[in-house]
Design a protein around this motif. Structure first.
Motif, PDB file in Angstrom:
ATOM      1  N   GLY A   1       0.816  -1.209   0.000  1.00 34.48           N
ATOM      2  CA  GLY A   1       0.000   0.000   0.000  1.00 34.48           C
ATOM      3  C   GLY A   1       0.845   1.254   0.000  1.00 34.48           C
ATOM      4  O   GLY A   1       2.057   1.225  -0.226  1.00 34.48           O
ATOM      5  N   HIS A   2       0.193   2.384   0.274  1.00 36.69           N
ATOM      6  CA  HIS A   2       0.834   3.695   0.264  1.00 36.69           C
ATOM      7  C   HIS A   2       0.571   4.382   1.590  1.00 36.69           C
ATOM      8  O   HIS A   2      -0.536   4.322   2.139  1.00 36.69           O
ATOM      9  N   CYS A   3       1.602   5.042   2.114  1.00 38.40           N
ATOM     10  CA  CYS A   3       1.442   5.853   3.325  1.00 38.40           C
ATOM     11  C   CYS A   3       2.174   7.161   3.127  1.00 38.40           C
ATOM     12  O   CYS A   3       3.386   7.177   2.890  1.00 38.40           O
ATOM     13  N   GLY A   4       1.447   8.261   3.203  1.00 37.84           N
ATOM     14  CA  GLY A   4       2.034   9.588   3.122  1.00 37.84           C
ATOM     15  C   GLY A   4       2.290  10.128   4.520  1.00 37.84           C
ATOM     16  O   GLY A   4       1.422  10.044   5.395  1.00 37.84           O
ATOM     17  N   VAL A   5       3.478  10.672   4.725  1.00 35.73           N
ATOM     18  CA  VAL A   5       3.875  11.179   6.043  1.00 35.73           C
ATOM     19  C   VAL A   5       4.250  12.646   5.906  1.00 35.73           C
ATOM     20  O   VAL A   5       5.152  13.003   5.140  1.00 35.73           O
ATOM     21  N   GLY A   6       3.570  13.497   6.630  1.00 40.41           N
ATOM     22  CA  GLY A   6       3.901  14.914   6.662  1.00 40.41           C
ATOM     23  C   GLY A   6       4.811  15.207   7.833  1.00 40.41           C
ATOM     24  O   GLY A   6       4.481  14.880   8.977  1.00 40.41           O
ATOM     25  N   LEU A   7       5.970  15.804   7.551  1.00 38.04           N
ATOM     26  CA  LEU A   7       6.947  16.068   8.607  1.00 38.04           C
ATOM     27  C   LEU A   7       7.321  17.540   8.646  1.00 38.04           C
ATOM     28  O   LEU A   7       7.463  18.189   7.600  1.00 38.04           O
TER      29      LEU A   7
END
Length: 280
Positions: free
Chosen positions: A92-98
């Motif tokens: 799958g896909h996981c977007g992480v905002g940092l």
């Protein structure tokens, strides 16, 4: 005989650097302060060089400590991930905002290591403005956001406090009056914290340089334009302030993680959140 670095000693070292204090690190690890100090001395003996500057106001890494820190953090991250992820296949896909300052630390490396363990997973790290991050979060492109608590796009699932430290530009006299300061552009809570700390201590200051990016602030420090408030992970060895009494102690920052409610139970997002929590 080959020498190995013990995981428990590396964990003690990393925790002490993150906490900026032996006593806070001991509390976090459930150790006594003397026991933790003994572990740190054992690691320094194994490495053959001092790893921490110790002062009444806390601890900061020496040049050797700065060199060891990214390796120690990665070893701990890989060890934890190997134990957790062995036998699992994540896709799958996981977007992480940092927060940019976190994106410049070892967090992206930990996420890259996690992606390597799971070739079917795609991880995306984004550094965006608060407005853009909220739009990406609402649209589902970003599932996790790790930022300062006031800036996360939803009530945080968990929070953690981390110290700020002074970074000193090359050749800068920290006793200068007024003190030249390198700042992040407004709005920035770290900017406010640094200036309010100087005001309370009675130090006069002047703005020597401003930038809306960590890259710009670090460039100004390398050019010797002033001092700046940074997270320890972004402090280059040459920028460390070795005189504990030269500058007033900065406050901690509170970081928080928001997770999109539609991702509850998603094993990939679970694994990424666990990795972030271990590394921060």
């Amino acid at each position: 005989m080959a020498r190995d670095l013990e995981i428990v000693l590396l964990r003690s070292f990393v925790t002490a650097v993150r906490a900026g204090s032996i006593s806070r690190a001991a509390t976090a690890l459930g150790h006594t302060q003397p026991a933790l100090s003994q572990q740190l001395r054992k690691l320094e003996s194994a490495v053959g060089r001092p790893l921490l500057h110790r002062s009444p106001s806390g601890v900061s890494p020496t040049r050797a400590g700065e060199e060891l820190l990214p390796y120690a953090e990665r070893i701990l991250s890989l060890s934890a991930q190997a134990l957790t992820e062995a036998g699992r296949v994540l896709t799958g896909h996981c977007g992480v905002g940092l927060l940019e300052d976190l994106a410049a630390s070892q967090l992206p490396q930990a996420l890259a290591d996690l992606a390597r363990l799971h070739p079917g997973a795609t991880l995306e790290v984004l550094c965006l403005s608060n407005a853009e991050m909220r739009r990406s979060y609402d649209a589902g492109r970003v599932q996790l956001v790790l930022d300062e608590v006031p800036d996360v796009p939803a009530p945080p699932r968990w929070t953690v406090r981390r110290p700020l430290v002074w970074a000193v530009g090359q050749g800068v006299d920290v006793a200068a009056d007024p003190l030249p300061v390198v700042l992040f552009s407004n709005p920035c809570t770290w900017r406010t914290a640094a200036l309010e700390t100087l005001e309370r201590s009675g130090r006069r200051w002047r703005v020597a340089f401003e930038s809306n990016s960590l890259v710009g602030v670090l460039a100004a420090l390398r050019a010797g334009l002033g001092v700046a408030a940074l997270m320890p992970a972004n402090l280059e060895p040459a920028m460390a302030c070795h005189d504990a009494d030269a500058l007033p102690v900065l406050p901690d920052v509170e970081l928080g993680l928001a997770r999109h409610p539609r991702t509850d139970g998603d094993p990939l997002v679970d694994a990424v959140e666990t990795a972030l929590r271990r590394m921060i």
